[in-house]
Design an enzyme around this catalytic site. Structure first.
Site, PDB file in Angstrom:
ATOM      1  CB  CYS A   1      -7.223  -2.837  14.209  1.00 52.94           C
ATOM      2  SG  CYS A   1      -5.929  -3.569  13.217  1.00 52.94           S
TER       3      CYS A   1
ATOM      4  CB  ALA B   1      -0.925  -0.010   1.211  1.00 55.47           C
TER       5      ALA B   1
HETATM    6  N1  SAH Z   1     -10.168  -3.158   5.394  1.00 55.06           N
HETATM    7  C1  SAH Z   1     -10.249  -4.584   5.428  1.00 55.06           C
HETATM    8  C2  SAH Z   1      -9.445  -5.211   6.549  1.00 55.06           C
HETATM    9  C3  SAH Z   1      -7.974  -4.870   6.521  1.00 55.06           C
HETATM   10  S1  SAH Z   1      -6.994  -6.001   7.401  1.00 55.06           S
HETATM   11  C4  SAH Z   1     -11.710  -5.013   5.472  1.00 55.06           C
HETATM   12  O1  SAH Z   1     -12.588  -4.156   5.553  1.00 55.06           O
HETATM   13  O2  SAH Z   1     -11.968  -6.201   5.428  1.00 55.06           O
HETATM   14  C5  SAH Z   1      -5.420  -5.524   6.869  1.00 55.06           C
HETATM   15  C6  SAH Z   1      -5.032  -5.970   5.463  1.00 55.06           C
HETATM   16  O3  SAH Z   1      -3.783  -5.369   5.159  1.00 55.06           O
HETATM   17  C7  SAH Z   1      -4.834  -7.457   5.268  1.00 55.06           C
HETATM   18  O4  SAH Z   1      -5.677  -7.885   4.227  1.00 55.06           O
HETATM   19  C8  SAH Z   1      -3.372  -7.617   4.828  1.00 55.06           C
HETATM   20  O5  SAH Z   1      -3.190  -8.583   3.809  1.00 55.06           O
HETATM   21  C9  SAH Z   1      -3.076  -6.245   4.289  1.00 55.06           C
HETATM   22  N2  SAH Z   1      -1.677  -5.790   4.316  1.00 55.06           N
HETATM   23  C10 SAH Z   1      -0.749  -5.981   5.279  1.00 55.06           C
HETATM   24  N3  SAH Z   1       0.373  -5.294   4.975  1.00 55.06           N
HETATM   25  C11 SAH Z   1       0.156  -4.653   3.802  1.00 55.06           C
HETATM   26  C12 SAH Z   1       0.913  -3.772   2.987  1.00 55.06           C
HETATM   27  N4  SAH Z   1       2.144  -3.425   3.332  1.00 55.06           N
HETATM   28  N5  SAH Z   1       0.350  -3.292   1.872  1.00 55.06           N
HETATM   29  C13 SAH Z   1      -0.908  -3.641   1.515  1.00 55.06           C
HETATM   30  N6  SAH Z   1      -1.675  -4.471   2.252  1.00 55.06           N
HETATM   31  C14 SAH Z   1      -1.163  -4.974   3.372  1.00 55.06           C
END
Ligand code: SAH
Length: 398
Positions: free
Chosen positions: A342, A284
């Site tokens: 979270c 991200a």
């Molecule tokens: N917003 C989501 C929940 C997010 S949980 C919902 O509504 O269901 C956090 C997510 O971040 C996970 O899916 C994980 O795979 C992702 N994640 C972890 N590190 C990341 C990164 N560096 N870049 C992008 N996604 C990442």
């Protein structure tokens, strides 16, 4: 039963119904408890305080009962699950035609420390975070069958990633119960009328992040005519709401390939036009770096917990600041940023401060339109404020 006698004066927090006994508060252990055993906790003067699960670590006992009721018999689990269900009924979740998935048991919030159970239209997915709960899983499954009867389709234990691995437990995930004819590892659920595919065997946590239900609805209500970037999208929860509520286009980004595949399936399930969305497997932060300014006028930033324990707090706060500065700097003028944390150890003030520092770093004019929380089914026990973990801000960026 083993008796745990506390040091003089250390019974105070239990008398205020806080459900943890720290190892430093213990004067004497009478007996030789194994981790996960039910023990009795007594004040220095011998008066009864609580029953709870014994565990190895800084939290030595997690309380199951302050009243002295029988916590070893099957009626205990049936009663506790019925009480948890009543809370969801009171919150309008348990028989809602538009929402058939919710958290049924939220650990301390439901007087069952170390136990999570999510309900997916008849499928219960449980995660034990303690040896005591792990050892009780058959009794918990029986109680679910008693409480739900024919409504129960399956009980799946997914504790391999949550139970203490040092305890040497036989951690193999699997079904504790399947109704006749039930065979799938996934099913479609409804959340505020939006359709989602949940796969508890392959997905993260119990399969879906039920704690964002109300925040997703808020995103939906702000999405009309907007171009949305959903960062850390997992299976596309926020994306589906945005598209169902008139977003022009939604780009969903997650670093997990499996999650991104599920986004695609959820888009299909809801019948969205292919040209209104794309599902991107990427980091991200890297993705944000290349985002053109002004492209998105609604962003969701919902990363995983950056701090899993207190020692990681400062690094986590810096990470929240960096991430939010990147988002705030890129959102179009008049745009909205829904930003979340979270991490339980990051409280709402600390998170707000990190976002404030991020905003200041960008130099843009930013207003807080709303403060966001976890929903009612992620119940917080008033005597255990540590149960509050999800916090968010809705920002308007001029
Ligand atoms: N917003 C989501 C929940 C997010 S949980 C919902 O509504 O269901 C956090 C997510 O971040 C996970 O899916 C994980 O795979 C992702 N994640 C972890 N590190 C990341 C990164 N560096 N870049 C992008 N996604 C990442």
């Amino acid at each position: 039963m083993t008796r745990i006698i506390l040091k003089k004066g250390r019974e105070e927090s239990l008398r205020r119904f806080h459900p943890w006994v720290f190892s430093g508060a213990i004067a004497q252990v009478v007996g030789e408890p194994a981790e996960g055993d039910v023990v009795g906790v007594f004040a220095y003067d011998g008066s009864f305080l609580a029953y709870g699960h014994y565990q190895i670590g800084s939290i030595a006992v997690r309380v199951l009962s302050f009243s002295g009721e029988d916590v070893l018999g099957p009626d205990f689990w049936t009663a506790m699950i019925s009480r948890a269900l009543k809370v969801r009924e009171a919150a309008g979740l348990a028989s809602n035609p538009l929402t058939n998935c919710f958290r049924l048991v939220h650990g301390e919030g439901d007087g069952l420390p170390g136990l999570i159970i999510d309900w997916y239209d008849g499928v219960c997915v449980m995660q034990a975070h303690s040896v005591g709960m792990f050892r009780a899983k058959a009794a918990i499954c029986d109680a679910l069958r008693t409480v739900f009867g024919d409504r129960l389709k399956a009980v799946y234990d997914k504790s391999s990633g949550t139970a203490p691995f040092k305890a040497g437990l036989d951690l193999v995930d699997g079904y504790l119960f399947k109704a006749d004819g039930f065979s799938d590892d996934e099913q479609v659920v409804l959340e505020n009328g939006n359709r989602f595919l949940v796969n508890w065997t392959e997905g993260q946590k119990t399969g879906f992040f039920l704690d964002q239900r109300e925040n997703r609805a808020l995103v939906g209500s702000c999405s009309k005519g907007r171009t949305v970037l959903n960062l850390f999208c997992y299976t596309g929860g926020f994306s589906v709401y945005a598209l169902n509520n008139g977003a022009l286009r939604v780009d969903s980004v997650d670093s997990s390939r499996k999650a991104v595949e599920m986004v695609g399936r959820n888009m299909e399930l809801n019948g969205f036009d292919k040209d209104r969305h794309s599902d991107i497997c990427a980091d991200a932060i890297d993705f944000l770096r290349d985002v053109p300014e002004d492209k998105y006028d609604l962003m969701i930033v919902d990363p995983p917990a950056f701090a899993k324990h207190r020692g990681a707090l400062n690094n986590a706060l810096r990470a929240y600041q960096r991430l939010n500065a990147a988002a705030i700097s890129k959102v179009a003028p008049g745009g909205l940023v829904f930003t979340f944390s979270c991490s339980q150890v990051v409280d709402k003030e600390a998170f707000a401060l990190a976002v404030f520092s991020a905003a200041a770093q960008t130099g843009r004019s930013v207003r807080i339109l709303d403060r966001l929380n976890q929903p009612a089914d992620h119940a917080v026990n008033i005597y255990h404020p540590e149960g509050e973990y999800l916090k968010g801000l809705l920002l308007y960026v001029e």
